[in-house]
Motif scaffolding. Sequence first.
Motif, PDB file in Angstrom:
ATOM      1  N   ILE A 213       0.846  -1.194   0.000  1.00  0.00           N
ATOM      2  CA  ILE A 213       0.000   0.000   0.000  1.00  0.00           C
ATOM      3  C   ILE A 213       0.882   1.245   0.000  1.00  0.00           C
ATOM      4  O   ILE A 213       0.662   2.204  -0.720  1.00  0.00           O
ATOM      5  CB  ILE A 213      -0.934   0.024   1.228  1.00  0.00           C
ATOM      6  CG1 ILE A 213      -1.885  -1.165   1.162  1.00  0.00           C
ATOM      7  CG2 ILE A 213      -1.723   1.323   1.273  1.00  0.00           C
ATOM      8  CD1 ILE A 213      -2.876  -1.219   2.294  1.00  0.00           C
ATOM      9  N   GLU A 214       1.924   1.184   0.830  1.00  0.00           N
ATOM     10  CA  GLU A 214       2.843   2.311   0.915  1.00  0.00           C
ATOM     11  C   GLU A 214       3.510   2.593  -0.408  1.00  0.00           C
ATOM     12  O   GLU A 214       3.610   3.725  -0.850  1.00  0.00           O
ATOM     13  CB  GLU A 214       3.937   1.957   1.912  1.00  0.00           C
ATOM     14  CG  GLU A 214       3.724   2.531   3.263  1.00  0.00           C
ATOM     15  CD  GLU A 214       4.905   2.185   4.115  1.00  0.00           C
ATOM     16  OE1 GLU A 214       4.802   1.176   4.796  1.00  0.00           O
ATOM     17  OE2 GLU A 214       5.910   2.910   4.050  1.00  0.00           O
ATOM     18  N   GLU A 215       3.984   1.489  -1.060  1.00  0.00           N
ATOM     19  CA  GLU A 215       4.679   1.690  -2.317  1.00  0.00           C
ATOM     20  C   GLU A 215       3.756   2.318  -3.339  1.00  0.00           C
ATOM     21  O   GLU A 215       4.158   3.220  -4.087  1.00  0.00           O
ATOM     22  CB  GLU A 215       5.247   0.356  -2.824  1.00  0.00           C
ATOM     23  CG  GLU A 215       6.608   0.089  -2.214  1.00  0.00           C
ATOM     24  CD  GLU A 215       6.936  -1.384  -2.119  1.00  0.00           C
ATOM     25  OE1 GLU A 215       6.356  -2.176  -2.895  1.00  0.00           O
ATOM     26  OE2 GLU A 215       7.771  -1.739  -1.255  1.00  0.00           O
ATOM     27  N   ALA A 216       2.502   1.871  -3.330  1.00  0.00           N
ATOM     28  CA  ALA A 216       1.518   2.462  -4.237  1.00  0.00           C
ATOM     29  C   ALA A 216       1.383   3.950  -3.957  1.00  0.00           C
ATOM     30  O   ALA A 216       1.346   4.789  -4.872  1.00  0.00           O
ATOM     31  CB  ALA A 216       0.170   1.771  -4.066  1.00  0.00           C
ATOM     32  N   ALA A 217       1.361   4.287  -2.698  1.00  0.00           N
ATOM     33  CA  ALA A 217       1.219   5.694  -2.318  1.00  0.00           C
ATOM     34  C   ALA A 217       2.418   6.503  -2.771  1.00  0.00           C
ATOM     35  O   ALA A 217       2.299   7.630  -3.250  1.00  0.00           O
ATOM     36  CB  ALA A 217       1.055   5.806  -0.807  1.00  0.00           C
ATOM     37  N   MET A 218       3.604   5.890  -2.635  1.00  0.00           N
ATOM     38  CA  MET A 218       4.838   6.561  -3.055  1.00  0.00           C
ATOM     39  C   MET A 218       4.777   6.868  -4.545  1.00  0.00           C
ATOM     40  O   MET A 218       5.149   7.950  -4.986  1.00  0.00           O
ATOM     41  CB  MET A 218       6.032   5.644  -2.800  1.00  0.00           C
ATOM     42  CG  MET A 218       6.281   5.400  -1.364  1.00  0.00           C
ATOM     43  SD  MET A 218       7.213   6.716  -0.660  1.00  0.00           S
ATOM     44  CE  MET A 218       8.282   5.795   0.385  1.00  0.00           C
TER      45      MET A 218
ATOM     46  N   ASP B 115       2.200   7.328  -6.207  1.00  0.00           N
ATOM     47  CA  ASP B 115       1.258   8.437  -6.393  1.00  0.00           C
ATOM     48  C   ASP B 115       1.865   9.777  -6.019  1.00  0.00           C
ATOM     49  O   ASP B 115       1.184  10.807  -6.059  1.00  0.00           O
ATOM     50  CB  ASP B 115      -0.001   8.212  -5.547  1.00  0.00           C
ATOM     51  CG  ASP B 115      -0.853   7.109  -6.129  1.00  0.00           C
ATOM     52  OD1 ASP B 115      -0.554   6.691  -7.268  1.00  0.00           O
ATOM     53  OD2 ASP B 115      -1.789   6.654  -5.456  1.00  0.00           O
TER      54      ASP B 115
ATOM     55  N   LEU C  58       3.338  10.649  -3.006  1.00  0.00           N
ATOM     56  CA  LEU C  58       3.473  11.008  -1.584  1.00  0.00           C
ATOM     57  C   LEU C  58       4.904  10.693  -1.153  1.00  0.00           C
ATOM     58  O   LEU C  58       5.403   9.610  -1.439  1.00  0.00           O
ATOM     59  CB  LEU C  58       2.521  10.181  -0.729  1.00  0.00           C
ATOM     60  CG  LEU C  58       1.058  10.619  -0.675  1.00  0.00           C
ATOM     61  CD1 LEU C  58       0.253   9.589   0.096  1.00  0.00           C
ATOM     62  CD2 LEU C  58       0.944  11.970  -0.021  1.00  0.00           C
TER      63      LEU C  58
ATOM     64  N   THR D 121       3.482   9.497   3.300  1.00  0.00           N
ATOM     65  CA  THR D 121       3.065   8.117   3.512  1.00  0.00           C
ATOM     66  C   THR D 121       2.878   7.829   4.991  1.00  0.00           C
ATOM     67  O   THR D 121       1.901   7.199   5.401  1.00  0.00           O
ATOM     68  CB  THR D 121       4.143   7.152   2.975  1.00  0.00           C
ATOM     69  OG1 THR D 121       4.662   7.704   1.774  1.00  0.00           O
ATOM     70  CG2 THR D 121       3.559   5.801   2.714  1.00  0.00           C
TER      71      THR D 121
ATOM     72  N   ARG E  75      -0.368   9.792   6.054  1.00  0.00           N
ATOM     73  CA  ARG E  75      -1.653   9.427   5.459  1.00  0.00           C
ATOM     74  C   ARG E  75      -1.917   7.925   5.462  1.00  0.00           C
ATOM     75  O   ARG E  75      -3.062   7.501   5.420  1.00  0.00           O
ATOM     76  CB  ARG E  75      -1.703   9.911   3.996  1.00  0.00           C
ATOM     77  CG  ARG E  75      -1.435  11.384   3.829  1.00  0.00           C
ATOM     78  CD  ARG E  75      -2.719  12.126   3.505  1.00  0.00           C
ATOM     79  NE  ARG E  75      -2.423  13.542   3.367  1.00  0.00           N
ATOM     80  CZ  ARG E  75      -2.281  14.136   2.191  1.00  0.00           C
ATOM     81  NH1 ARG E  75      -2.428  13.451   1.076  1.00  0.00           N
ATOM     82  NH2 ARG E  75      -2.025  15.426   2.148  1.00  0.00           N
ATOM     83  N   ILE E  76      -0.877   7.131   5.414  1.00  0.00           N
ATOM     84  CA  ILE E  76      -1.093   5.690   5.289  1.00  0.00           C
ATOM     85  C   ILE E  76      -0.730   4.947   6.578  1.00  0.00           C
ATOM     86  O   ILE E  76      -1.560   4.274   7.188  1.00  0.00           O
ATOM     87  CB  ILE E  76      -0.229   5.084   4.136  1.00  0.00           C
ATOM     88  CG1 ILE E  76      -0.374   5.902   2.870  1.00  0.00           C
ATOM     89  CG2 ILE E  76      -0.592   3.619   3.933  1.00  0.00           C
ATOM     90  CD1 ILE E  76      -1.668   5.730   2.127  1.00  0.00           C
TER      91      ILE E  76
END
Lengths: 278, 299, 489
Positions: free
Chosen positions: A171-176, A178, A180, A185, A188-189
Motif C-alpha cells: 500500500i505504501e509503495e503504491a502511495a509513493m 502516487d 506522496l 506516507t 496518510r497511510i
Amino acid sequence: MKFRMKWIKKLLVWMVCFCFSMMSLLPILWSVLTSFKKYIETQIFPPKILPDQFSLHNYAELFKGSSSIVKPLLSSLEVAVITTVIVLLIAIPAAYSMSRFRTKRTHDIQMWVIGMRMAPAVAVLVPYYIIYSRIGLVNNKGGLIVLYVLSNVTFAVWLLSVFFDGVSKEIEEAAMVDGLGHWGTLLRIVIPLAMNSILIIAAFVFIFSWNELIYAMNLCGQQTQTLPVILSTYASDVSVQYQMMTATQVIQIIPVALITLLIQKNILTGLSFGAVKG
Amino acid sequence: MKQKQKTLAERNAVTAKIMLAPLLTVLLVLGIFPGIYLVWTSLTDLQMNNASSGNFIWLSNYLALVTDSSIFGSALLKTLLFCLAALPIQFVLGYVIAKFFMAAVDMKGTGFLRTVYMFPLMITPLSVGLFWNYLLNPRVGAVNFLLQSANLPLQEWLSDSSTAFPCIIGIYLWQWTPYVAMLIQAGLLSIPGELYESARADGAGLLHITKSIDLPMLKKVLGISAILSLVQIVQTFELVLATTNGGPGTSTLVSAYAIYRDAFKYFQNGRACAEAVVLMVITTAISQVLAKYVLKEED
Amino acid sequence: MKRTLCLVLALCVMTATACGGKPASPEVGDSNTAEGSGTEANVDQDNLDAPAVDENTGELFSTSSEQAEAYQAFAAELSGKYAGKSLNIVTVSDPWLSGMKEIITEFEALTGCTVYISDLGYDACYSKEVLIASQKSNEADVFIYDYPWIGALSESLLPLNDSLTDHKALVNYEDFFAVGQAGSTWDENILGLPFAPYFTMLTYNTDLFEKAGIEKAPATVEELKEAAAALTSESTAGIALNNQSGTCVGQAYFEWIYNFGGKAFESCYPGSDDYYADMTPCLTSEESLSVVRFFKDMLQYEGSGALNMAWNERFSAFATGNAAIMSPWITDIMPLDDTEQSLVSECYATAPAVCAEGVKQHTPVGGYSMGVSRYAAESDLAVDFMLWFTSPETAYKFIGAGGLPARYSLIYDPELCSQYSYYSTLQQVVDTSFCAFRPQIPESFEIMDTIGQYIGLYLDDSMELEQAMKTAEEEVTKLLEDAGYTVNR
C-alpha cells in the motif's frame, strides 16, 4: 443447532473474560468499599463488607481546603498528556525510520535505545536533581516532563517499530508512486493503519507517567505535586489511613478509566492493520 | 536510471536520519549526563549527606560487592528468582487472557471488560503495595476473611518467610499481567484472520495454532514484552517498600530495593551506583541475547 | 479512521489546553488572596487569637506576663510584614500536619505571606531534605526533621543561637523539654526548635487487664512477660511489638536496649559526655542479646502477623482491642481517644516504658523539630515563622488542633492535663528521657537497618542469635570505621 452451539461457546468465552476482569476488579471493588468506611471499620475482623453508612465524608475531605487534591490531579493530567504527545511526536517518525530504512546501525540504535530503559531511578534521578537545582527546574512540571519523555520514548520507539513492520508495504509503495513522500506516507497511510497500536502505546505512556512516583516525589514542590506523591504520603511510620488512601486510589483510576473507555472504541474496532495487510 | 536510483537511496538516507534525529538528540542530550554520572560516582565514595566524601577510590565499590558476603549478592539472586518465577506465569497467563479477549472481541461489553481488566495498571505501584499489604494482613485482611468464609485454614501471607516472596510475586502479577496481555493482544491483531481460517479448515487444534501461527507471528512482540517486563521486575522496589521492607528476615529483599535503600536512605551513593551498574550490565546482557534472537531473522 | 485520528488529536489538544491553562491561574489567585489578607490582618487579628484565650482568666496562654508582652509585641511586628513573600516548608505527613496547616493559615493572615508545604512520607522526606541540602538549593526555607536526621543535616541548618538571644522573652527557651533542646542541638549550635517530640510509653488495655486480674501496669520486663502471657487468649494477643525486619525492629532494638541496662555503642548512653567519642558497637553484650531474645520470646504472645508487624499494624491491633499492650510513640496514643479510629477510647491507660530489674528507666524520644535551611531564600521569614509557631501561645493552639506538647508549661497546664490522660505519664518521664537512643549521626539509618535485618533473620529462624548479632556487629563496625569514627575492635 450449530448456531446455538456457537452462541453458547461465545457466551462461555465472554464469561471467562468476565472472570479475568473480576480478578482485577475485586480488590479494587474492596478498595471502593473501603473508601466509604471510617478508619475503625477498616480494621475490624471479620470485616464488614458494606460500610455502616455510605458517607462521602472521605471524598469531601480530599477536596477540602488548601490540601485539596484537585491541583495534583490536574498536574498529573497535564504532565501525562504532554508527555504522551511529545513521546508520540518523537517516537512515531523514529520508529518509522527504523522499520523502513533498516541499516546495519539500526540494530545498534535499537539496543542503545532499550539500554536507556534499564537505567534505574537512582542513576537518573540524582544527576538530574543536581542539574535541575542548578538551573531552577526543580519544582517545575517541565522538568518532570523531560524525565518522563526520556524514560518512555525508548519503549514507545521499540514497540512502534515492530508494529510498523506489520503495516503492508505494498500500500505504501503504491502511495509513493502516487507522489506522496515518506512523510506523506507516514501521515496518510502508516499512522491511520497502525492507529490501534499507536493508541495502545499512547495509553501505556500515559499510564506510566500518570503513575510515576520516584521522580515526582523528589522533583516536585507543593505547587507541582502529582497525585502519586499524595498517595505516597500514606506510607508513613504511623497508622495508615486506608479509607483516605483508597479514596485517593479511586480518584486516580477514574480519569484514566474514562480516557481508556473513550479511546477504546478505537482500539480493536473497525479494521485492524493486520486485516488490511492480507 | 542508475544515477536516479542512487539519489533516491541518498534521499531515503537523509529522510531516515531526519526522522531519527529528534529521538537521538533526546537520548544523547538527556542520557549522556546520567550515564557519565553513574559510572563516575560508582568509582567514588560519594555520600550525599556527608560533604567531605566524594573521593576517587577506583574499583573499591565493585570489589566490596564481590568480596564481601554482601547483602547485594543475595538480593541479586532474589531478583533472578523473581524473574524466573514471574515471567513465565506472566506470559502464559497474558497470552491466554489475550486470546480470550480476542475471541470475544465482537461481543458487547468486551471493551468495557478489557478496560476494567487494565485497572491495576492505573494505580501507583507504591499504593498498590500498601493496599495489598492491607488485604493480606493476616489479622484484618479481606483475603483471610475469604479463606475463613470458605472454611480454609488462615495464612500468614507476608508475615511468613515461606509465603512472603510468593505474595510479592502475586501482587506483581496482579498489576502487570494486564500490561503483557494488552501488548500480546496488540500483536495478535496484526495476524491476518485467514491464517487461522485455513488452519482451522485443516483441522488444527488449539495447541497447534499456538505453535504454528501465534508463536512465530508474535515472536517480536513477545521478545520485546519480555525485555520490558524483565526491566520492570528488575526495577521493582516500591512493592517491597510498601509491604515487607525486605522481610521476614531477608526473604523479600530484591536488588532494586537494596539499591534504593543505599541511594536514598543511607546516601551511600558510590556504592548504590556501583550496584546499579552491575544490575544494568546483567540486564543488558540478558536482553541483548533476547533481542538478538528476536531481531535477527528479518535482516 | 481519519475521523478518529482527528477526534483523538482534538481531545488531546483540548485536555492539554485545559490542563495547561488551569494550574497557572490559581497561582495568580493565590498571590492575590495573600496580598488581600495581608491588608486585612490588622482587623482580623483579635479574632484569630481568640481560640488561645483561656476561658477562665480571659487571657492568652503564656508562660509569664513578660513572655505575654513579648508575644504581643512580636505579633504586632509581624503584622503584614511579609506581604507577597512565600515560605517553603518540607515536612513529613504525620497526623499533626493537618493541625499545623490549620494554624499556618493564621500565620499567612497575620504576615501576608503564602506558605507552601511539601509533605512526604518519612523516608521520602528524609531523602528530599538531604538532596536539597546537598545541592545547597533554596527550594526549602524550613526543614522539619526527626532527631536522628540532625547529623546528616547539621551543615545545612542555620544556628539559631543569636535569634534566640534576641527573642529571649518571647521564646522562653528553658520551657522546652530539655530532651527536645538536646535533640535539636548539634555541636552547641541550636539547629532547630522542637514542636512535636514523640515519647514512647507503655500503653495497655484496662478492660483486658481487669479481666485477666492484673492490677497494675507492668514496670519491669519480667512483669511485662508475665502480663503478656496472662493476657494472651484465642482472640487477643498479649502484646503487639514492632517485629518487621529492617528499620522497624532495628528501631525497636534501640528503644529497648537502654532499659535493659545495655548500650548500643561504648560511649553512647544517657548521661554520656560525648555520645560519639567511642563508637565501638556492643551488640553482642549480654544485655543486647537479652533484648533480642526477649523479642523472640514475646512472639508467642503476639498472634498472627507478628513477623510483619510495623507501626501501622501495631496501632490497629491495639485500637481494635486485639492486643492488650503496646509500647508506641505518643503519636499512636493520641488517636486512641477518637472513636472513629479506636474501639478502646474508654479503656486504655499509659505508663512509663518498662525496664529490666534494677535499671534506671529511660524513655526513648524521637520526634520533630523545625530548623531553617542555611540556603533559605527567605531566612528572616523562616526564623520568624519558627519563633511564632513554637511560641507558648501558638503551641497551645497547636495542641487544640491535634498537635503535641513540646513545653513544660503545656504538660503542667491543669486544663490540658484533664483533657489528655497521658500527660500525667509524660510528666513522669519527660526528664528521664533520652533523645540519642538512635544515634543522631548520618549513618543512623544504615546502622539501624543492618541491626534490624539480622534481628529479623533471627526472629525468622534463619540464623542463630549469637551468629546474627555477631555478623551485625561486624558490619556495623566496618561501617563506622569507614565513616571515620573511633572503633576498638
